[in-house]
Design a protein around this motif. Structure first.
Motif, mmCIF file in Angstrom:
data_model
loop_
_atom_site.group_PDB
_atom_site.id
_atom_site.type_symbol
_atom_site.label_atom_id
_atom_site.label_comp_id
_atom_site.label_asym_id
_atom_site.label_seq_id
_atom_site.Cartn_x
_atom_site.Cartn_y
_atom_site.Cartn_z
ATOM 1 N N GLU A 17 0.832 -1.200 0.000
ATOM 2 C CA GLU A 17 0.000 0.000 0.000
ATOM 3 C C GLU A 17 0.872 1.257 0.000
ATOM 4 O OE1 GLU A 17 -3.705 1.883 2.597
ATOM 5 O OE2 GLU A 17 -3.021 -0.182 2.921
ATOM 6 N N GLN A 18 1.938 1.254 0.784
ATOM 7 C CA GLN A 18 2.850 2.400 0.812
ATOM 8 C C GLN A 18 3.593 2.554 -0.518
ATOM 9 O OE1 GLN A 18 5.013 1.072 4.309
ATOM 10 N NE2 GLN A 18 4.202 2.762 5.550
ATOM 11 N N GLN A 19 3.962 1.420 -1.111
ATOM 12 C CA GLN A 19 4.628 1.472 -2.414
ATOM 13 C C GLN A 19 3.702 2.076 -3.468
ATOM 14 O OE1 GLN A 19 6.801 -2.113 -3.680
ATOM 15 N NE2 GLN A 19 6.544 -2.865 -1.588
ATOM 16 N N LEU A 20 2.428 1.674 -3.451
ATOM 17 C CA LEU A 20 1.468 2.226 -4.406
ATOM 18 C C LEU A 20 1.325 3.725 -4.213
ATOM 19 C CD1 LEU A 20 -0.737 1.890 -6.580
ATOM 20 C CD2 LEU A 20 -2.363 1.456 -4.712
ATOM 21 N N ALA A 21 1.178 4.157 -2.959
ATOM 22 C CA ALA A 21 1.036 5.586 -2.694
ATOM 23 C C ALA A 21 2.271 6.354 -3.152
ATOM 24 C CB ALA A 21 0.796 5.813 -1.198
ATOM 25 N N GLY A 22 3.442 5.779 -2.925
ATOM 26 C CA GLY A 22 4.670 6.433 -3.352
ATOM 27 C C GLY A 22 4.761 6.541 -4.864
ATOM 28 N N PHE A 23 4.382 5.472 -5.564
ATOM 29 C CA PHE A 23 4.391 5.519 -7.026
ATOM 30 C C PHE A 23 3.429 6.577 -7.543
ATOM 31 C CE2 PHE A 23 2.059 4.447 -10.834
ATOM 32 C CZ PHE A 23 3.074 4.472 -11.783
ATOM 33 N N VAL A 24 2.201 6.581 -7.025
ATOM 34 C CA VAL A 24 1.179 7.514 -7.499
ATOM 35 C C VAL A 24 1.636 8.955 -7.306
ATOM 36 C CG1 VAL A 24 -1.144 8.387 -6.975
ATOM 37 C CG2 VAL A 24 -0.765 5.930 -7.265
ATOM 38 N N GLU A 25 2.161 9.258 -6.139
ATOM 39 C CA GLU A 25 2.624 10.630 -5.889
ATOM 40 C C GLU A 25 3.776 11.001 -6.821
ATOM 41 O OE1 GLU A 25 4.514 13.395 -2.289
ATOM 42 O OE2 GLU A 25 3.898 11.308 -1.887
ATOM 43 N N ALA A 26 4.763 10.121 -6.944
ATOM 44 C CA ALA A 26 5.938 10.437 -7.748
ATOM 45 C C ALA A 26 5.581 10.597 -9.225
ATOM 46 C CB ALA A 26 6.989 9.343 -7.576
ATOM 47 N N LYS A 27 4.745 9.714 -9.758
ATOM 48 C CA LYS A 27 4.400 9.780 -11.182
ATOM 49 C C LYS A 27 3.530 10.994 -11.493
ATOM 50 C CE LYS A 27 5.525 7.357 -13.898
ATOM 51 N NZ LYS A 27 6.610 7.406 -14.911
ATOM 52 N N ALA A 28 2.591 11.310 -10.599
ATOM 53 C CA ALA A 28 1.758 12.493 -10.816
ATOM 54 C C ALA A 28 2.594 13.767 -10.787
ATOM 55 C CB ALA A 28 0.649 12.555 -9.767
ATOM 56 N N GLU A 29 3.544 13.834 -9.859
ATOM 57 C CA GLU A 29 4.424 14.999 -9.778
ATOM 58 C C GLU A 29 5.327 15.085 -11.011
ATOM 59 O OE1 GLU A 29 4.628 17.439 -7.645
ATOM 60 O OE2 GLU A 29 3.204 16.779 -6.111
ATOM 61 N N GLU A 30 5.862 13.963 -11.432
ATOM 62 C CA GLU A 30 6.732 13.925 -12.602
ATOM 63 C C GLU A 30 6.021 14.450 -13.848
ATOM 64 O OE1 GLU A 30 8.308 10.530 -15.693
ATOM 65 O OE2 GLU A 30 8.095 9.973 -13.573
ATOM 66 N N LEU A 31 4.753 14.058 -14.022
ATOM 67 C CA LEU A 31 4.005 14.418 -15.221
ATOM 68 C C LEU A 31 3.241 15.731 -15.073
ATOM 69 C CD1 LEU A 31 2.629 10.861 -16.088
ATOM 70 C CD2 LEU A 31 4.431 12.112 -17.299
ATOM 71 N N GLY A 32 3.204 16.286 -13.882
ATOM 72 C CA GLY A 32 2.506 17.551 -13.677
ATOM 73 C C GLY A 32 1.002 17.434 -13.734
ATOM 74 N N VAL A 33 0.463 16.291 -13.328
ATOM 75 C CA VAL A 33 -0.990 16.099 -13.318
ATOM 76 C C VAL A 33 -1.531 16.614 -11.989
ATOM 77 C CG1 VAL A 33 -2.868 14.440 -13.516
ATOM 78 C CG2 VAL A 33 -0.751 14.075 -14.801
ATOM 79 N N PRO A 34 -2.500 17.545 -11.998
ATOM 80 C CA PRO A 34 -2.966 18.142 -10.739
ATOM 81 C C PRO A 34 -3.572 17.146 -9.760
ATOM 82 C CG PRO A 34 -3.611 19.515 -12.594
ATOM 83 C CD PRO A 34 -3.059 18.243 -13.171
ATOM 84 N N GLY A 35 -4.394 16.193 -10.270
ATOM 85 C CA GLY A 35 -5.057 15.280 -9.356
ATOM 86 C C GLY A 35 -5.264 13.907 -9.949
#
Length: 463
Positions: free
Chosen positions: A4-22
């Motif tokens: 669960e923590q790995q998923l949350a970390g991936f989601v945050e990092a990928k969204a930040e990398e791509l500049g997706v607001p939400g």
């Protein structure tokens, strides 16, 4: 670190990398639901995204329309092999033989020969009867059953069948047939139902690099109900996992649709060629084998919003990814699907490797292609091929709505095997696969992208 923590970390990092607001991601594994969200609903009026935040699902809506029709099939009120005119006798198409022959199943597996078609009903609150009345204007691309080509028009017409058979508005019929029995209490068509809840606003990246809120909220005129069957629903990650549970057959919902009907929806009705979307169509679902594992799924792209639902029946697994920025929301969703498949199931999707640039092959495919709503241009600079696709300028100019930006030219490459298949290798459509169509003389006359046929319209084809 837990999964669960790995998923949350991936989601945050990928969204930040791509500049997706939400973004919101949900995973169903062994009956347990896990969610990871990041960012905000809107840059202008930000609220945190969570698993109950509503996103416009666009074409994922088609799975709801098809399921409702299957309920009517099970009740003996609709026959999949019957001509559409049995239920919608007023149907007129550009070709009378097509209007007589097209069947309900042709609509549900995109083999009706209908172009894509966001038809203007001429009404502010466009209705399905007014949409169907204008279908005689719709270009036809093939005889019914001859080939698959993804069509919004086909599903809107299917929605009219639902209305005619039930005697209800499409939205009330779907609520009665599907949403209410399955407890999908956070799934809506009407923007007035959406706006009183937490919902995501779409965003599009401008040419100046600025992310701006997308208007209108859906990709078609606000209040236009005619496109609801093919793309009008809004829902959340949590409701979509509930939807996945139903289609996996793991909920006590036999009264809604029995297991054999669910399996029928997930069984091949027509093969697809060279498509990222799948290897075949079932009924609504794209069927695809990934690393030897059978999956069913559907995606949707709206005005600055993207949705993906992927289900692995043999593993009782599902993943949903929702994002609110174009074009990289699509990129985020695809990355989320690949990451979850690998980290939860050990299933790895392998991207195809294109051939080196070949001048003669490039010359053969370079040209201008189009369907009823979009232009597609393939060009070469002598060292690589590029593909650009976007809404026709005349449609933009005639519209009183803001529309999503075009996809600029991005590198593409032909694939080995001699089957006229290709892959896009960069940009917002990266990893999309498609193929070229030839006539009996061997001349390239069309190109398929995202399941849609674009016919060739350049000078070479006119000769």
């Amino acid at each position: 670190m837990s999964q669960e923590q790995q998923l949350a970390g991936f989601v945050e990092a990928k969204a930040e990398e791509l500049g997706v607001p939400g973004v919101a991601v949900g995973v169903l594994m062994d009956g347990r639901e896990t969610y990871a969200s990041h960012g905000v609903t809107s840059l202008d009026n930000p609220l945190p995204v969570d698993e109950r935040t509503l996103f416009h699902l666009a074409s994922v809506s088609k799975t709801f329309t098809a399921t409702a029709l299957m309920r009517l099939v099970e009740a003996g009120k609709v026959d999949l092999d019957a001509p559409v005119r049995r239920y919608v006798p007023e149907l007129e198409l550009a070709d009378e033989e097509t209007a007589e022959r097209i069947t309900v199943l042709n609509l549900l597996n995109h083999t009706g020969g209908l172009d894509w078609a966001l038809l203007d009903t001429g009404e502010e609150d466009g209705t399905l009867p007014s949409y169907v009345a204008r279908m005689a204007q719709l270009p036809l691309i093939a005889p019914p059953g001859a080939r698959p080509s993804y069509s919004q028009a086909g599903y809107n017409l299917a929605g009219r069948i639902v209305e005619k058979v039930t005697g209800l508005s499409f939205e009330k019929a779907i609520s009665s047939l599907v949403l209410e029995p399955l407890g999908l209490s956070n799934t809506f068509y009407d923007p007035e139902d959406v706006m009183i809840r937490r919902f995501a606003v779409g965003h599009n990246l401008g040419e100046d690099g600025t992310m701006r809120s997308a208007q209108p909220w859906k990709a078609f005129r606000p209040g236009d109900r005619a496109n609801n069957p093919g793309g009008g629903i809004a829902s959340s990650a949590s409701d979509l996992l509930r939807w996945a549970r139903f289609h996996l057959g793991t909920t006590a919902a036999d009264s809604v649709l029995p297991a054999d009907a669910l399996r029928r929806m997930q069984s091949e009705t027509v093969a697809l060629r060279g498509s990222t979307l799948g290897d075949a169509f079932g009924i609504a679902w794209f069927l695809r084998d990934i690393d030897g594992v059978h999956t069913i799924g559907h995606g949707g792209s709206g005005n600055g919003q993207f949705a993906e639902l992927l289900v692995v029946p043999e593993r009782n697994f599902a993943v949903v990814a929702l994002s609110n920025a174009g074009p990289d929301g699509y990129v985020f969703n695809q990355a989320a699907l690949r990451w979850t498949l690998e980290h939860y199931l050990g299933v790895v999707e392998h991207a195809p490797e294109p051939l080196p640039y070949d001048a003669a092959a490039a010359h053969e495919v370079v040209g201008h292609y189009e369907n009823d709503a979009m232009n597609l241009d393939i060009a070469t600079d002598g060292s690589r091929l590029t593909l650009a696709v976007g809404i026709k300028p005349e449609i933009r100019e005639a519209s009183d709505m803001e529309m999503p930006p075009d996809y600029p030219a991005a590198a593409m490459g032909l694939l080995p095997g001699g089957d006229d298949e290709y892959v896009i290798t960069e940009g917002g459509l990266a990893d999309q696969r498609g193929f070229f169509t030839r006539d009996d003389a061997g001349t390239i006359v069309g190109v398929d992208l995202a399941g849609r046929l674009f016919g060739r319209r350049d000078d070479r084809q006119r000769r």
